[in-house]
Design an enzyme around this catalytic site. Structure first.
Site, PDB file in Angstrom:
ATOM      1  N   ILE A 222      -2.234  -9.047  -5.818  1.00 55.87           N
ATOM      2  CA  ILE A 222      -1.961  -8.347  -7.063  1.00 55.87           C
ATOM      3  C   ILE A 222      -0.847  -9.058  -7.811  1.00 55.87           C
ATOM      4  O   ILE A 222       0.132  -9.502  -7.203  1.00 55.87           O
ATOM      5  CB  ILE A 222      -1.530  -6.889  -6.785  1.00 55.87           C
ATOM      6  CG1 ILE A 222      -2.602  -6.165  -5.972  1.00 55.87           C
ATOM      7  CG2 ILE A 222      -1.239  -6.131  -8.064  1.00 55.87           C
ATOM      8  CD1 ILE A 222      -2.177  -4.808  -5.470  1.00 55.87           C
ATOM      9  N   GLY A 224       0.715 -11.214 -11.707  1.00 53.49           N
ATOM     10  CA  GLY A 224       0.456 -12.169 -12.767  1.00 53.49           C
ATOM     11  C   GLY A 224       0.021 -13.530 -12.270  1.00 53.49           C
ATOM     12  O   GLY A 224      -0.882 -14.156 -12.837  1.00 53.49           O
ATOM     13  N   MET A 225       0.659 -14.024 -11.215  1.00 58.55           N
ATOM     14  CA  MET A 225       0.318 -15.366 -10.738  1.00 58.55           C
ATOM     15  C   MET A 225      -1.090 -15.452 -10.149  1.00 58.55           C
ATOM     16  O   MET A 225      -1.850 -16.356 -10.521  1.00 58.55           O
ATOM     17  CB  MET A 225       1.362 -15.853  -9.740  1.00 58.55           C
ATOM     18  CG  MET A 225       2.661 -16.262 -10.399  1.00 58.55           C
ATOM     19  SD  MET A 225       3.844 -16.921  -9.225  1.00 58.55           S
ATOM     20  CE  MET A 225       5.252 -17.192 -10.334  1.00 58.55           C
ATOM     21  N   GLU A 246      -9.201  -8.232  -0.159  1.00 58.82           N
ATOM     22  CA  GLU A 246      -8.804  -6.832   0.031  1.00 58.82           C
ATOM     23  C   GLU A 246      -8.999  -6.067  -1.270  1.00 58.82           C
ATOM     24  O   GLU A 246      -9.697  -5.070  -1.342  1.00 58.82           O
ATOM     25  CB  GLU A 246      -7.364  -6.823   0.517  1.00 58.82           C
ATOM     26  CG  GLU A 246      -6.468  -5.789  -0.025  1.00 58.82           C
ATOM     27  CD  GLU A 246      -5.021  -6.002   0.383  1.00 58.82           C
ATOM     28  OE1 GLU A 246      -4.170  -5.483  -0.342  1.00 58.82           O
ATOM     29  OE2 GLU A 246      -4.735  -6.641   1.395  1.00 58.82           O
ATOM     30  N   LYS A 371      20.431  -7.976 -13.781  1.00 62.23           N
ATOM     31  CA  LYS A 371      20.735  -7.001 -14.829  1.00 62.23           C
ATOM     32  C   LYS A 371      21.927  -7.405 -15.682  1.00 62.23           C
ATOM     33  O   LYS A 371      22.125  -6.875 -16.772  1.00 62.23           O
ATOM     34  CB  LYS A 371      20.986  -5.624 -14.210  1.00 62.23           C
ATOM     35  CG  LYS A 371      22.149  -5.571 -13.231  1.00 62.23           C
ATOM     36  CD  LYS A 371      22.261  -4.189 -12.609  1.00 62.23           C
ATOM     37  CE  LYS A 371      23.406  -4.107 -11.611  1.00 62.23           C
ATOM     38  NZ  LYS A 371      23.494  -2.768 -10.973  1.00 62.23           N
TER      39      LYS A 371
END
Length: 449
Positions: A222, A224-225, A246, A371
């Site tokens: 799962i 973006g890459m 899977e 952050k």
């Protein structure tokens, strides 16, 4: 025979409010998996929050709204236990309302059959009953039959928009094993669009795609890459690729529609796109519906390393959060803050390497911004305190960033450290060298080719 099934259907058909009356205080209630999680049943159970205590809800890859947990923000009645965290569950976890159940995904059906304390009630969405009396689990064969075997009470919520995914095996449950039937509101399945790839994603994808050969069988994780890899394959000259995975995602649909996937060279399950569960956009749900080119299997088949090893040139592609200089991979937490689960990553890392000509790739950006706006390396001296080791250093094969790929198999500790430093961000490599020297896993006096 169909007439007798319809008579049984009518006998077992109840409202959602009536069905959830079987849930008792202290029960373990299984809430399906991914797009098969209940919706109207969840709403009905939420209305009982003031009547019940200590009800444990368990599920995974949750993308439907979580009505019980929303109705009980202080956790007085419901506690959520998750096999694999999603964005919704991370928020519950941070609020102290959810817990993670660690799994090696290929073992999950066995945990359910042998290890878990109880399965008092199973409630899940299914496709409409067929003429033989079966309710198809839809795109989540996974471990659903194992749950059905253990459950004391089984409630199915029928959704006419649930795709019917052919097997495989264990893809459907017969009406004779069902206690209650609820006709849902036929809501559209949740959409899980692919994350648009960044320039870094595309750079990493390019490095991986050049390692794939015609006829290879592909597993994508799962993120973006992996999706960027799928998009790049769809535009490549590769052919006769196979699918054994899977999770089935939109990237496979793009590859299939581009003619890259035939499954003709697969060693087993030829011409079939095999998966344990699926989620994506409507184009995915349309493709898997009643389609003989796809097959839903239980996860102890799809993910077991011994199954994966049967394929030649198996390619496994998964994300990570950080990798340390020993080659340990964390794909689950940022320090002690839980983000995701092990899922099947280790299953496929092991299985792909056992495949003849197989390769597993752990991909990540070389840096992230914290952050406070500071650039931080994802290649680190040691895993952040509290970080979970998803893949041990002995299992890791290739690690890929936008700066290159490092093959760690058969390498000494100093060779591993150097290879990983060489794919870290150039501005951060000197600091990593100093840390490697402190840990005595790399010395400037080494004669490294």
């Amino acid at each position: 025979m169909m007439a007798s099934y319809m008579e049984e259907y009518k006998r077992k058909l109840v409202t959602a409010d009536e069905a959830v009356k079987v849930v008792k205080s202290g029960d373990w209630v299984e809430m399906g998996w991914c797009v098969g999680a209940p919706n109207v049943l969840d709403k009905a159970l939420a209305k009982r929050k003031d009547e019940l205590t200590d009800v444990k809800l368990r599920g995974g890859v949750q993308i439907w709204p979580m009505h019980c947990m929303q109705a009980d923000p202080e956790g007085k009645t419901f506690t959520w236990v998750d096999w694999h965290f999603s964005g919704q569950v991370r928020k519950l976890y941070d609020a102290g309302l959810a817990y993670y159940a660690p799994i090696k995904y290929c073992e999950l059906p066995r945990y359910i059959r042998q290890e878990v304390e109880a399965v008092d009630v199973l409630m899940c969405q299914v496709a409409p009953m067929d003429k033989h009396g079966f309710f198809n689990f839809g795109p989540q064969t996974s471990h659903m039959m194992a749950l059905a075997e253990r459950a004391k009470v089984i409630i199915v919520e029928v959704n006419e928009k649930m795709p019917r995914v052919l097997g495989g095996r264990e893809e459907a449950i017969h009406i004779s094993r069902v206690d209650y039937i609820v006709e849902g509101d036929n809501a559209d399945l949740p959409q899980l669009p692919a994350v648009p790839p960044t320039e870094v994603d595309q750079a990493v994808a390019k490095l991986i795609v050049e390692e794939i050969v015609d006829g290879a069988t592909i597993q994508l994780g799962i993120g973006g890459m992996p999706n960027a890899v799928g998009a790049m394959i769809a535009q490549s000259d590769l052919k006769d690729l196979g699918v054994h995975t899977e999770m089935f995602v939109d990237a496979y649909v793009d590859m299939f529609n581009a003619g890259k996937i035939t499954g003709a060279r697969k060693n087993i399950d030829r011409y079939k796109m095999v998966f344990a569960f699926a989620a994506g956009t409507q184009k995915l749900y349309d493709l898997v519906d009643d389609n003989p080119t796809v097959a839903g299997y239980p996860v102890d088949y799809t993910n077991h390393p011994s199954t994966v090893a049967l394929f030649d040139n198996f390619v496994s592609i998964n994300n990570a959060i950080e990798v340390d200089l020993f080659g340990q991979v964390c794909a689950e937490s940022a320090g002690w803050r839980h983000i995701s689960g092990t899922g099947g990553q280790l299953d496929f890392v092991q299985g792909a390497y056992d495949s003849r000509g197989g390769k597993s790739f752990i991909c990540l950006s070389s840096t992230f911004t914290d952050k406070n706006g500071n650039m931080k390396s994802r290649i680190v001296p040691t895993l952040t305190p509290g970080a979970i080791t998803t893949d041990p250093r002995t299992a890791t094969h290739y690690v890929v960033t936008e700066y290159g790929k490092a093959n760690l198999k058969g390498r000494s500790t100093w060779q591993r450290a150097e290879a990983l430093i060489n794919i870290a961000h150039p501005d951060l490599r000197e600091d990593l060298i100093k840390e490697a020297e402190k840990m005595k896993i790399w010395r400037k006096t080494n004669k490294i080719s």
